[in-house]
Enzyme design. Structure first.
Site, PDB file in Angstrom:
ATOM      1  N   CYS A  66       0.113   3.737   2.778  1.00 28.48           N
ATOM      2  CA  CYS A  66       0.585   3.174   4.051  1.00 28.48           C
ATOM      3  C   CYS A  66       2.075   3.465   4.229  1.00 28.48           C
ATOM      4  CB  CYS A  66       0.366   1.662   4.091  1.00 28.48           C
ATOM      5  SG  CYS A  66      -1.361   1.134   4.008  1.00 28.48           S
TER       6      CYS A  66
ATOM      7  N   CYS B 132       0.836  -1.213   0.000  1.00 26.90           N
ATOM      8  CA  CYS B 132       0.000   0.000   0.000  1.00 26.90           C
ATOM      9  C   CYS B 132       0.869   1.260   0.000  1.00 26.90           C
ATOM     10  CB  CYS B 132      -0.908  -0.059   1.227  1.00 26.90           C
ATOM     11  SG  CYS B 132      -1.735   1.480   1.650  1.00 26.90           S
TER      12      CYS B 132
END
Length: 126
Positions: free
Chosen positions: A33, A30
């Site tokens: 993230c 991600c």
């Protein structure tokens, strides 16, 4: 305090035994993230009185499902065992620092009273 990695087995104990816990639900693939990770780590180092946990949603899929994670990163905050914040998306350092201060400043007597009122209302509807 440095961030800690939390598994499904450790999650309940982490929430139960600590006054304030922030949880970052993330995954290695991600992009947002990865952008949020250094912010999370930096802010965690400024608050020794708060637990900053990370949950790898790939490794802990049952925990992520139980927590209702549908998008990552998702940040949750618990205070005195009560979920007081949950939001998907990365925050910048200023936003995250302000959130930590806001959670620290909550009137928990009022929060617990609201939770009790909601539970009583739900019990009355059953």
């Amino acid at each position: 305090m440095a961030t800690i990695n939390v598994t499904e087995a450790q999650f309940p104990q982490t929430i139960e035994e600590n006054d304030i816990v922030f949880v970052d639900f993330w995954a290695d693939w991600c992009g947002p993230c990865k952008q949020f990770a250094p912010v999370y780590d930096a802010v965690s180092s400024e608050h020794a009185d708060v637990v900053f946990a990370k949950v790898d949603t790939e490794a802990e899929q049952r925990l992520a499902a139980a927590a209702g994670i549908s998008s990552i990163p998702t940040l949750m905050a618990f205070r005195e065992k009560v979920l007081v914040f949950s939001q998907a998306g990365a925050l910048n350092a200023t936003q995250f620092s302000e959130l930590v201060q806001a959670v620290k400043g909550l009137d928990m007597k009022e929060v617990h009273a609201q939770v009790a009122a909601q539970q009583a209302q739900q019990a009355g509807q059953e």
